[in-house]
Each structure stands twice: as C-alpha cells, then as structure tokens.
Scaffold this motif. Structure first.
Motif, PDB file in Angstrom:
ATOM      1  N   MET A   1      45.286  49.197  40.715  1.00 26.41           N
ATOM      2  CA  MET A   1      45.490  47.882  41.331  1.00 26.41           C
ATOM      3  C   MET A   1      44.364  46.984  40.812  1.00 26.41           C
ATOM      4  O   MET A   1      43.694  46.281  41.563  1.00 26.41           O
ATOM      5  CB  MET A   1      45.466  47.957  42.856  1.00 26.41           C
ATOM      6  N   SER A   2      44.151  47.026  39.504  1.00 29.03           N
ATOM      7  CA  SER A   2      42.936  46.471  38.915  1.00 29.03           C
ATOM      8  C   SER A   2      42.812  44.964  39.107  1.00 29.03           C
ATOM      9  O   SER A   2      41.740  44.468  39.477  1.00 29.03           O
ATOM     10  CB  SER A   2      42.859  46.823  37.424  1.00 29.03           C
ATOM     11  N   VAL A   3      43.870  44.223  38.873  1.00 26.07           N
ATOM     12  CA  VAL A   3      43.795  42.762  38.997  1.00 26.07           C
ATOM     13  C   VAL A   3      43.724  42.359  40.467  1.00 26.07           C
ATOM     14  O   VAL A   3      42.973  41.446  40.837  1.00 26.07           O
ATOM     15  CB  VAL A   3      44.991  42.091  38.295  1.00 26.07           C
ATOM     16  N   TYR A   4      44.476  43.042  41.307  1.00 29.93           N
ATOM     17  CA  TYR A   4      44.414  42.760  42.744  1.00 29.93           C
ATOM     18  C   TYR A   4      42.992  42.987  43.263  1.00 29.93           C
ATOM     19  O   TYR A   4      42.424  42.131  43.949  1.00 29.93           O
ATOM     20  CB  TYR A   4      45.384  43.646  43.523  1.00 29.93           C
ATOM     21  N   GLY A   5      42.410  44.152  42.935  1.00 33.03           N
ATOM     22  CA  GLY A   5      41.054  44.452  43.383  1.00 33.03           C
ATOM     23  C   GLY A   5      40.060  43.420  42.885  1.00 33.03           C
ATOM     24  O   GLY A   5      39.167  42.977  43.621  1.00 33.03           O
ATOM     25  N   ALA A   6      40.205  43.011  41.622  1.00 37.37           N
ATOM     26  CA  ALA A   6      39.307  42.008  41.057  1.00 37.37           C
ATOM     27  C   ALA A   6      39.459  40.669  41.759  1.00 37.37           C
ATOM     28  O   ALA A   6      38.478  39.951  41.997  1.00 37.37           O
ATOM     29  CB  ALA A   6      39.579  41.860  39.557  1.00 37.37           C
ATOM     30  N   SER A   7      40.690  40.321  42.118  1.00 37.04           N
ATOM     31  CA  SER A   7      40.917  39.043  42.807  1.00 37.04           C
ATOM     32  C   SER A   7      40.269  39.049  44.183  1.00 37.04           C
ATOM     33  O   SER A   7      39.738  38.022  44.640  1.00 37.04           O
ATOM     34  CB  SER A   7      42.421  38.759  42.926  1.00 37.04           C
ATOM     35  N   LYS A   8      40.275  40.197  44.855  1.00 36.88           N
ATOM     36  CA  LYS A   8      39.671  40.274  46.183  1.00 36.88           C
ATOM     37  C   LYS A   8      38.143  40.361  46.099  1.00 36.88           C
ATOM     38  O   LYS A   8      37.441  39.905  47.005  1.00 36.88           O
ATOM     39  CB  LYS A   8      40.252  41.453  46.959  1.00 36.88           C
ATOM     40  N   ALA A   9      37.620  40.925  45.010  1.00 34.90           N
ATOM     41  CA  ALA A   9      36.175  40.891  44.783  1.00 34.90           C
ATOM     42  C   ALA A   9      35.723  39.444  44.606  1.00 34.90           C
ATOM     43  O   ALA A   9      34.659  39.038  45.102  1.00 34.90           O
ATOM     44  CB  ALA A   9      35.810  41.721  43.553  1.00 34.90           C
ATOM     45  N   PHE A  10      36.528  38.650  43.915  1.00 34.47           N
ATOM     46  CA  PHE A  10      36.246  37.228  43.761  1.00 34.47           C
ATOM     47  C   PHE A  10      36.176  36.543  45.126  1.00 34.47           C
ATOM     48  O   PHE A  10      35.268  35.746  45.392  1.00 34.47           O
ATOM     49  CB  PHE A  10      37.321  36.568  42.901  1.00 34.47           C
ATOM     50  N   VAL A  11      37.135  36.835  45.991  1.00 31.41           N
ATOM     51  CA  VAL A  11      37.185  36.187  47.309  1.00 31.41           C
ATOM     52  C   VAL A  11      35.899  36.462  48.095  1.00 31.41           C
ATOM     53  O   VAL A  11      35.327  35.547  48.693  1.00 31.41           O
ATOM     54  CB  VAL A  11      38.415  36.674  48.106  1.00 31.41           C
ATOM     55  N   LEU A  12      35.438  37.688  48.077  1.00 36.20           N
ATOM     56  CA  LEU A  12      34.219  38.033  48.809  1.00 36.20           C
ATOM     57  C   LEU A  12      33.002  37.342  48.213  1.00 36.20           C
ATOM     58  O   LEU A  12      32.214  36.715  48.932  1.00 36.20           O
ATOM     59  CB  LEU A  12      34.015  39.554  48.803  1.00 36.20           C
ATOM     60  N   SER A  13      32.836  37.433  46.910  1.00 38.16           N
ATOM     61  CA  SER A  13      31.676  36.824  46.254  1.00 38.16           C
ATOM     62  C   SER A  13      31.667  35.308  46.451  1.00 38.16           C
ATOM     63  O   SER A  13      30.633  34.708  46.789  1.00 38.16           O
ATOM     64  CB  SER A  13      31.694  37.166  44.761  1.00 38.16           C
ATOM     65  N   PHE A  14      32.806  34.686  46.255  1.00 34.59           N
ATOM     66  CA  PHE A  14      32.933  33.242  46.428  1.00 34.59           C
ATOM     67  C   PHE A  14      32.608  32.829  47.861  1.00 34.59           C
ATOM     68  O   PHE A  14      31.869  31.858  48.095  1.00 34.59           O
ATOM     69  CB  PHE A  14      34.357  32.814  46.048  1.00 34.59           C
ATOM     70  N   SER A  15      33.150  33.547  48.827  1.00 37.18           N
ATOM     71  CA  SER A  15      32.960  33.192  50.235  1.00 37.18           C
ATOM     72  C   SER A  15      31.500  33.312  50.647  1.00 37.18           C
ATOM     73  O   SER A  15      30.954  32.423  51.326  1.00 37.18           O
ATOM     74  CB  SER A  15      33.834  34.089  51.130  1.00 37.18           C
ATOM     75  N   GLU A  16      30.865  34.409  50.263  1.00 37.86           N
ATOM     76  CA  GLU A  16      29.459  34.597  50.620  1.00 37.86           C
ATOM     77  C   GLU A  16      28.581  33.524  49.984  1.00 37.86           C
ATOM     78  O   GLU A  16      27.687  32.959  50.642  1.00 37.86           O
ATOM     79  CB  GLU A  16      28.988  35.983  50.190  1.00 37.86           C
ATOM     80  N   SER A  17      28.813  33.242  48.720  1.00 35.93           N
ATOM     81  CA  SER A  17      28.011  32.236  48.018  1.00 35.93           C
ATOM     82  C   SER A  17      28.195  30.858  48.633  1.00 35.93           C
ATOM     83  O   SER A  17      27.221  30.122  48.858  1.00 35.93           O
ATOM     84  CB  SER A  17      28.392  32.188  46.533  1.00 35.93           C
ATOM     85  N   LEU A  18      29.447  30.496  48.906  1.00 35.81           N
ATOM     86  CA  LEU A  18      29.725  29.187  49.480  1.00 35.81           C
ATOM     87  C   LEU A  18      29.114  29.053  50.871  1.00 35.81           C
ATOM     88  O   LEU A  18      28.582  27.989  51.229  1.00 35.81           O
ATOM     89  CB  LEU A  18      31.236  28.953  49.534  1.00 35.81           C
ATOM     90  N   ASN A  19      29.171  30.110  51.646  1.00 35.92           N
ATOM     91  CA  ASN A  19      28.575  30.076  52.984  1.00 35.92           C
ATOM     92  C   ASN A  19      27.089  29.747  52.906  1.00 35.92           C
ATOM     93  O   ASN A  19      26.566  28.955  53.697  1.00 35.92           O
ATOM     94  CB  ASN A  19      28.792  31.416  53.682  1.00 35.92           C
ATOM     95  N   THR A  20      26.401  30.336  51.927  1.00 38.87           N
ATOM     96  CA  THR A  20      24.974  30.055  51.750  1.00 38.87           C
ATOM     97  C   THR A  20      24.742  28.618  51.289  1.00 38.87           C
ATOM     98  O   THR A  20      23.842  27.928  51.780  1.00 38.87           O
ATOM     99  CB  THR A  20      24.364  31.031  50.730  1.00 38.87           C
ATOM    100  N   GLU A  21      25.561  28.144  50.366  1.00 39.37           N
ATOM    101  CA  GLU A  21      25.409  26.783  49.842  1.00 39.37           C
ATOM    102  C   GLU A  21      25.580  25.724  50.931  1.00 39.37           C
ATOM    103  O   GLU A  21      24.961  24.654  50.874  1.00 39.37           O
ATOM    104  CB  GLU A  21      26.435  26.528  48.738  1.00 39.37           C
TER     105      GLU A  21
END
Length: 256
Positions: A148-168
């Motif tokens: 489920m390589s692309v799905y997993g990568a897309s959800k890794a993006f969601v987590l990284s993006f969300s955490e970074s944006l929350n800090t910003e």
C-alpha cells in the motif's frame, strides 16, 4: 452564534459519524461529498432547529474542486471556523501492478486537495485569529507500508504537514491543527482498497463512531496528534522503535 464546520467525505464512515457529533453539539455544518442522495439523507437526519446544514456535491479528486468549494462559500458569505479534511481512500496491491492514473487520483484526494483546502481556509482563520483544522491520517502515517506504498506515503504526508503547520500557526492566534491517525476502522475502507481479508481487517478495527469521537475530543483540546485506541497507540509507538529494515520485512509479510 454557532461555529461552522466544513467536513469533507461526509457521506459515510468516520465523516458521517463526525457530522452526527458536530450536529449533536450544535455546530452549523457544510457537508461535502460526491453523493447528492446520501448528503440529502444526512441533512434530513441531522436537521434540527437552530442548526444550518449546507450540502455541497463535489468530487475532491478533481484539482479544481477545492477552489470551487471555497468560492461557493465566499459567495454565500459563510465563514468556516473548523475544517475537517476527512475525504480520502486507499489502494492495496503492488505499485507496479496498480494503474498509475488510479494512484495519482488517490494522491490528489489524500494530499493535494487536502493541502489546497487548508491553504485557502487557513488564510481566513489567521485573519480572524481563530480556527481548528483536523486532517485524517492513519497509523500508516508513522511507517511505510509495502503493498500500500502510495497510500502509506500519502498518510505520512498528512501527519508531517499537520504537525508542521500546527507549529507554524502557534503565534497566529488561537489556531490549532490536529492529525487524526486511526488504525483499522469498521468502514467501507477495506472494500474500496481491495484489502485481501476485509473481514479480518474490520474485525480488528474500531468503530467509526469511536474514532470520530476520539478525533473530536482531541481537536477541541488542540492536541496535535491522536491515535484512537490504546492498542493502536502502543503499536504505532512500538513500531517506530524497530529498525526500519526489520519493520519493512514484517509489514511486507503481514500485508502481502
């Protein structure tokens, strides 16, 4: 005045349960999904005095759609206080065997439309010095997922993006971003993703209602990340401690 929630993927599963929770707590709702029939049914079900429910029939896997949603609400004069990016889906199978167009379509929905909606609506949240955003990731956000390589990568993006944006956004006002990262959930996800053992997937999962409630409470508290369920929380943390090579081998065998 009621706060207004924009909720994507509202016609079933976690999105539907979130819609019920917000309606019970007297939020106005903007429900976005592809099925007009399902949205109208939900609107009738959840309608009550003092609550406004708007339905928008759109396919967020089309790149122009987030802009269309934003412009429609601007024309209405509707202010969004809470954005829930829930729309998304998965695909099971080896990358080389899955159709490229299908995988790009999934990436558009899971990442690009989510990012676009967030960028559009967070501008207004910053101006108003208030906002809440919840992006739905997965326990797959924490590690790569063979088959489920692309799905997993897309959800890794969601987590990284969300955490970074929350800090910003910490110094932009009372604005918080939460990543909801559920494990297997009893929805139609496994069927859509063509997981080999749908029954086993659903049997091991939490109910969509419990996942939605966990996300709702975490969002209200302004928690940056929530993994519903003690078992999945422990599993996510434990897997991060394993050497990546071992983890890949383990997940590859389990998810074959």
């Amino acid at each position: 005045m009621n706060q207004t929630v924009l909720l994507t993927g509202a016609s079933s599963g976690i999105g539907y349960e979130l819609a019920k929770i917000f309606a019970e707590n007297r939020y106005d709702l903007i429900l976005v999904a592809r099925s007009q029939e399902k949205l109208e049914q939900i609107k009738v079900e959840l309608s009550k005095p003092g609550i406004e429910i708007i339905t928008i029939v759109k396919d967020l896997s089309i790149s122009e759609t987030p802009f269309e949603v934003y412009e429609e609400l601007k024309e209405r004069g509707t202010k969004v206080d809470i954005l829930i990016n829930n729309a998304g889906y998965g695909m099971s199978g080896q990358f080389v065997d899955l159709a490229l167009d299908d995988q790009l379509n999934m990436m558009q929905l899971n990442m690009i439309s989510l990012t676009t909606l967030t960028h559009l609506f967070v501008q207004d949240m910053v101006k108003n010095k208030f906002g809440r955003i919840m992006n739905v990731g997965s326990v797959a956000s924490f590690f790569s997922v063979p088959n489920m390589s692309v799905y997993g990568a897309s959800k890794a993006f969601v987590l990284s993006f969300s955490e970074s944006l929350n800090t910003e956004l910490k110094h932009k006002g009372d604005i918080k971003v939460t990543a909801l990262c559920p494990g297997p959930t009893k929805t139609n996800f496994a069927e859509v993703a063509k997981v080999k053992s749908v029954e086993q997937f659903n049997r091991s999962g939490m109910t969509a209602k419990d996942v939605a409630l966990s996300g709702y409470k975490a969002m209200l508290k302004g928690e940056p990340v929530v993994v519903p369920g003690f078992t999945f929380k422990v599993a996510a943390r434990s897997m991060q401690l394993l050497p990546r090579k071992w983890l890949q081998s383990l997940i590859g065998r389990v998810n074959h």
